[in-house]
Design an enzyme around this catalytic site. Structure first.
Site: not given
Length: 335
Positions: A102, A133
């Site tokens: 992140g 992600d």
């Protein structure tokens, strides 16, 4: 502060890992600063020895174990990633130390990524049963020479020289010059000139022969072909191929298969479509086994060997992989 909106991540003991509150605060700041004509640039930095080590996965682990899957955190984070990618003003991430997961999401989607000689970047999610992600499916397949697939499938850490060479970093600044750079950016209207003035030359940490090996192996057309290419060279005594193959085979087989599919699809998708796809995957992984098992092994019972299910990549069927990408109906990510 001058012409700049300044964000400082202040959880140094947690390596500035992102919480839901931090994600929402950054999103709110970006929204306000986009509309504020007095703000001409945004500068993001972290306290301590990390820029940002990713999302606070221990919080995610605890919530998941309580059967309260924190899908809202991922929805907010992914929306913020899209917001950042669309942000029309200079957004400068000053990366000193660790940036992962992140943390990559709140830096690489911005216009300028300024790393110091201490920077270390990684997308290590396959090692905890997850997948790269926060826009990894958009960023990684667009790196040259298969380097993104290499990062995604190994989770290996990359130095600032390699990051600059592949485009993850846009500039390098000496760590001791950071405060001076921040002051200059706050007082100046010319971001490009300031960054050029402070830019320090740095060589890649990886040599040309290894870059060529990465390209040979990681531009194959399937995950099985990648592994076969590595095995062929490993069997011939190539140390890089042997070490890289062993690293990949220690990762979650399900994560590897899903990650390869995400990168393959992401190479053809917009940023927005990638984030919708990632939200589908995240929902399914939050309901599965390997993500919590990976966090347990790496962060809870540190150093233990994860019990991946299934154990072998050959046992991860195509239908099982496809299920991670299936539409969520009314639960789809709203951007």
């Amino acid at each position: 502060m001058g012409h700049a909106g300044v964000v400082t991540l202040t959880r140094p003991k947690a390596l500035n890992a992102l919480t839901g509150e931090m994600v929402c605060a950054l999103a709110a700041a970006l929204e306000a600063w986009e509309k504020d004509d007095a703000i001409r640039l945004v500068l993001v930095k972290g306290e301590g020895r990390a820029f940002c080590a990713g999302g606070d996965i221990l919080q995610v682990y605890q919530a998941g174990r309580a059967q309260k899957h924190p899908v809202g955190f991922f929805a907010d984070e992914y929306r913020m990633n899209v917001q950042l990618a669309r942000f029309p003003k200079p957004y400068i991430a000053l990366i000193d130390g660790i940036v992962m997961g992140g943390g990559v999401g709140i830096s690489v989607h911005g216009s300028h990524r300024v790393m110091t000689q201490n920077a270390v970047i990684a997308m290590p999610e396959v090692g905890i049963g997850f997948f790269p992600d926060a826009g990894g499916s958009y960023i990684l397949p667009r790196l040259p020479g298969g380097f993104g697939a290499y990062m995604a499938l190994t989770g290996n850490r990359v130095g600032p020289g390699d990051a600059l060479a592949c485009g993850l970093a846009t500039h390098i600044v000496r760590a001791e010059k950071q405060q001076e750079l921040v002051g200059a950016l706050i007082d100046s209207d010319n971001v490009e000139a300031i960054l050029k003035q402070f830019h320090a030359q740095i060589l890649p940490e990886t040599d040309d022969a290894t870059f060529l090996a990465i390209e040979r192996h990681f531009t194959q057309t399937s995950l099985k072909a990648v592994l076969a290419s590595l095995k062929e060279q490993a069997d011939s005594g190539d140390a890089f191929s042997e070490k890289t193959l062993a690293t990949i085979l220690s990762r979650s087989p399900t994560s590897l298969a899903v990650t390869w599919s995400a990168l393959t699809q992401g190479a053809r998708l917009s940023m927005e479509a990638c984030m919708s796809m990632e939200f589908r995957i995240a929902n399914r992984m939050l309901e599965g086994h390997d993500f919590y098992e990976g966090i347990r092994a790496v962060l809870v019972d540190k150093g233990s060997t994860p019990d991946w299910r299934p154990v072998k990549l050959d046992d991860v069927g195509e239908a099982a992989v496809a299920a991670y990408f299936a539409p969520l109906g009314e639960k789809e990510l709203v951007l």
